[in-house]
Write a protein that holds these residues in place. Sequence first.
Motif, PDB file in Angstrom:
ATOM      1  N   ASP A   1       0.817  -1.220   0.000  1.00  0.00           N
ATOM      2  CA  ASP A   1       0.000   0.000   0.000  1.00  0.00           C
ATOM      3  C   ASP A   1       0.852   1.272   0.000  1.00  0.00           C
ATOM      4  O   ASP A   1       0.590   2.220   0.754  1.00  0.00           O
ATOM      5  N   GLY A   2       1.892   1.268  -0.806  1.00  0.00           N
ATOM      6  CA  GLY A   2       2.670   2.480  -1.015  1.00  0.00           C
ATOM      7  C   GLY A   2       3.752   2.766  -0.005  1.00  0.00           C
ATOM      8  O   GLY A   2       4.340   3.861  -0.023  1.00  0.00           O
ATOM      9  N   LYS A   3       4.083   1.809   0.859  1.00  0.00           N
ATOM     10  CA  LYS A   3       5.176   2.051   1.819  1.00  0.00           C
ATOM     11  C   LYS A   3       5.869   0.735   2.168  1.00  0.00           C
ATOM     12  O   LYS A   3       5.260  -0.334   2.106  1.00  0.00           O
ATOM     13  N   PRO A   4       7.126   0.805   2.565  1.00  0.00           N
ATOM     14  CA  PRO A   4       7.828  -0.407   2.997  1.00  0.00           C
ATOM     15  C   PRO A   4       7.267  -0.874   4.339  1.00  0.00           C
ATOM     16  O   PRO A   4       7.021  -0.052   5.226  1.00  0.00           O
ATOM     17  N   ILE A   5       7.053  -2.168   4.464  1.00  0.00           N
ATOM     18  CA  ILE A   5       6.647  -2.690   5.773  1.00  0.00           C
ATOM     19  C   ILE A   5       7.721  -3.588   6.372  1.00  0.00           C
ATOM     20  O   ILE A   5       7.659  -3.920   7.555  1.00  0.00           O
ATOM     21  N   PHE A   6       8.721  -3.958   5.562  1.00  0.00           N
ATOM     22  CA  PHE A   6       9.786  -4.807   6.092  1.00  0.00           C
ATOM     23  C   PHE A   6      11.013  -4.707   5.209  1.00  0.00           C
ATOM     24  O   PHE A   6      10.927  -4.832   3.993  1.00  0.00           O
ATOM     25  N   GLU A   7      12.156  -4.453   5.829  1.00  0.00           N
ATOM     26  CA  GLU A   7      13.458  -4.487   5.159  1.00  0.00           C
ATOM     27  C   GLU A   7      14.455  -5.081   6.140  1.00  0.00           C
ATOM     28  O   GLU A   7      14.523  -4.648   7.290  1.00  0.00           O
ATOM     29  N   LYS A   8      15.216  -6.055   5.675  1.00  0.00           N
ATOM     30  CA  LYS A   8      16.198  -6.629   6.592  1.00  0.00           C
ATOM     31  C   LYS A   8      17.290  -7.349   5.828  1.00  0.00           C
ATOM     32  O   LYS A   8      17.046  -7.934   4.770  1.00  0.00           O
ATOM     33  N   GLY A   9      18.493  -7.296   6.374  1.00  0.00           N
ATOM     34  CA  GLY A   9      19.608  -8.048   5.835  1.00  0.00           C
ATOM     35  C   GLY A   9      19.919  -9.233   6.717  1.00  0.00           C
ATOM     36  O   GLY A   9      19.731  -9.179   7.945  1.00  0.00           O
ATOM     37  N   TYR A  10      20.379 -10.309   6.109  1.00  0.00           N
ATOM     38  CA  TYR A  10      20.743 -11.526   6.838  1.00  0.00           C
ATOM     39  C   TYR A  10      22.140 -11.952   6.409  1.00  0.00           C
ATOM     40  O   TYR A  10      22.504 -11.849   5.234  1.00  0.00           O
ATOM     41  N   GLY A  11      22.917 -12.428   7.359  1.00  0.00           N
ATOM     42  CA  GLY A  11      24.255 -12.877   7.031  1.00  0.00           C
ATOM     43  C   GLY A  11      25.195 -11.714   6.789  1.00  0.00           C
ATOM     44  O   GLY A  11      25.014 -10.610   7.324  1.00  0.00           O
ATOM     45  N   TYR A  12      26.203 -11.959   5.940  1.00  0.00           N
ATOM     46  CA  TYR A  12      27.289 -10.995   5.763  1.00  0.00           C
ATOM     47  C   TYR A  12      27.390 -10.491   4.325  1.00  0.00           C
ATOM     48  O   TYR A  12      27.202 -11.238   3.375  1.00  0.00           O
ATOM     49  N   SER A  13      27.711  -9.207   4.210  1.00  0.00           N
ATOM     50  CA  SER A  13      28.065  -8.664   2.902  1.00  0.00           C
ATOM     51  C   SER A  13      29.537  -8.922   2.610  1.00  0.00           C
ATOM     52  O   SER A  13      29.959  -8.902   1.460  1.00  0.00           O
ATOM     53  N   ASP A  14      30.306  -9.147   3.654  1.00  0.00           N
ATOM     54  CA  ASP A  14      31.709  -9.543   3.510  1.00  0.00           C
ATOM     55  C   ASP A  14      32.028 -10.512   4.633  1.00  0.00           C
ATOM     56  O   ASP A  14      32.017 -10.138   5.814  1.00  0.00           O
ATOM     57  N   VAL A  15      32.262 -11.764   4.262  1.00  0.00           N
ATOM     58  CA  VAL A  15      32.471 -12.808   5.264  1.00  0.00           C
ATOM     59  C   VAL A  15      33.781 -12.590   6.007  1.00  0.00           C
ATOM     60  O   VAL A  15      33.844 -12.780   7.233  1.00  0.00           O
ATOM     61  N   ALA A  16      34.827 -12.191   5.295  1.00  0.00           N
ATOM     62  CA  ALA A  16      36.147 -12.062   5.911  1.00  0.00           C
ATOM     63  C   ALA A  16      36.147 -11.068   7.060  1.00  0.00           C
ATOM     64  O   ALA A  16      36.794 -11.286   8.091  1.00  0.00           O
ATOM     65  N   THR A  17      35.428  -9.963   6.889  1.00  0.00           N
ATOM     66  CA  THR A  17      35.396  -8.926   7.933  1.00  0.00           C
ATOM     67  C   THR A  17      34.143  -9.002   8.793  1.00  0.00           C
ATOM     68  O   THR A  17      33.949  -8.165   9.669  1.00  0.00           O
TER      69      THR A  17
END
Length: 667
Positions: A89-105
């Motif tokens: 309905d015209g708006k975000p209701i959920f945003e989330k990241g899981y895990g790593y964008s860079d595993v080494a760091t």
Amino acid sequence: MLQPKRLTFALGLCLIGVSCGIALAQTPKAAPNALAPKAATAKSESAPASASVGHELTAADVEGFFDGFLPQQIEKGDIAGAVIAVVKDGKPIFEKGYGYSDVATKKPVSPQDTLFRPGSISKTFTWTAVMQQVELGKLDLDRDVNDYLDFKLPANFGKPTTLRDIMTHRGGFEETIRDLFVASEKDLTPMAQYLPTHTPHQIYPPGTISAYSNYATTVAAYIVQRVSGENFDDYLDNHIFKPLAMKQATFRQPLPENLKPYMSSGYGRGSEKAKGFEWVEVAPAGSASISADAMTHWMIAHLQNGKFGDAQILKPETAIAMHSRQKGWPDGSNAMCLGFYEQTANGHRAIGHGGDTEAFHSNMHLLLNEGVGLFVSYNSAGAPGKGDPRGMLWDAFIDRYFPAPPAAAEPAIASAAADAASVAGAYVSSRRFETNLLAITSLLGQAKIQVDPKDNTIFIEALKGENGKPRHYREVAPMVFKNVDGKDNIIFSENNGQRVANIDYPFMPFMPVDSALNNQRFNYFLICFGIAVIVLNILLWPVAWALRKHYAKPLALDSSALKWRRYVRIVCVVDVLYLIGLISIVSGADLVGGLNSDKATKIHLLQFIGLLGGLGCIVAIIAALKSWGDQTQWFWYKLWNTLLAAGCVFFFFFIWHWHLLNFNLNY
């Protein structure tokens, strides 16, 4: 973009899943308007008569659902990280990241900042840019695209290609992969240089058979660049990203300095070393780098027919036309829209797109009537044999919030046995290499539809379900076959005078193998027989010499016969050298340079060796004929010479028939 991870001689390139992002999606009902396609039909909007009630789509419920789903998927699938966003309905209701964008760091994924590469979802931006120019009157969807270009696309069937053809992947082009990805920034070339030198062959009349094309998408972007007078990257910034406040979004390569710190690493498996930044030559078809938060702006704009906040990037009637089902697909099947494509989901219609690079794998789904959008992207291909993470996530989401109605009893089809038998046979994807040196992958990728006589279901041995057994499809309506354990369908119809098998991905139907010379078993016999006798002749050479020496039995051949015997052995050595070279080039090739333009010299050298082998067939035939004319030679020796001549001919016919000797390297 739809891309296989690697090309090998054994597997080839079956973009059948494909070489550019397979998403699960579908389109809304079309409304009549000035920009509606001339050939468009509106597939009737029919919600289930007694739809099941799903969970309420709230922020709290979605968070709990994905918090229980994605961490397990990441762990079991050996995936480094993922990001997901849901709008309603015209708006975000959920945003989330899981895990790593860079595993080494151990850098976590941020939905607001972390950039993912959504591959062919990039195309939806290109198509939107096209429609903006249509609104301005600078482009006509049904005009010959050559009117907008400074080079000429082929018209092999005497019919022009239009932007509507291109946006529905019906430009008629065969698959192309050369320089799709390149090794570094210095290898990138401008569209004006790339397009005229990489034009693929047109193998279908435009506007008929759908066959996914990264090349054609890039042509559309080049046209936007020419008619707008703006560099395509600048155009996207000025007319899409800035109006929609998509700060964490770009098609530029390399990334702008302010965005480089936010780029997620890409992985084969999360437990492996990170890959480098992927350089996409056909940038308008797949070079976007974007955050999940920016993608919410994009989804909302299309869910609201071009509007986001105070910005209106498309007129409502233009957006509706863009989201409309196009004509040319059978009733009940998914169809192409203008750039987007359909997928039925529990009786609900959605449009969307998917995308793949070597490392990133993404899907975008828009349930327009419900005002809901979902975007997911993984930064790893993950461990093989774990299923399709995106597909499983979408199925779980749609089943939870938009479940299917109770299944009604499916009536038996009286003609089920006859219909199943009539569709049995070998099929090949419309999205294929056909006239160039990768045509062999079409042979390797053939799928054989078989019939189970116990229940008249059809199946493809290689198409396995989650239980590891072939998926079976039962006829539920005339020429409509439904997966007995799943949701997907195979619908058989007539297109351009021939039967086609329409799967849930409308840009890639399957077509019957049209010639006995293309039959898979026949060709496997030819090449296996040819290789066997050629290699055996070389391997047995020293063995026969050793046996004759051991038993003091000199070779009883006159000087002429000995000469032709040596010639044939040279031919066999040439053929083996060709085979070794082919395996060396292809088995070690990937899309980041293994078969790119800088390998042209090696490929042409290999083809020259192949031609020498072809000339050698004449030598082998002459040697066999002379052998039969020599009454002093042993019968079995004459027979072996005959088999050897046949093997050389079979080997050469195979590499010639499958265009491995085609010196035009537009593959």
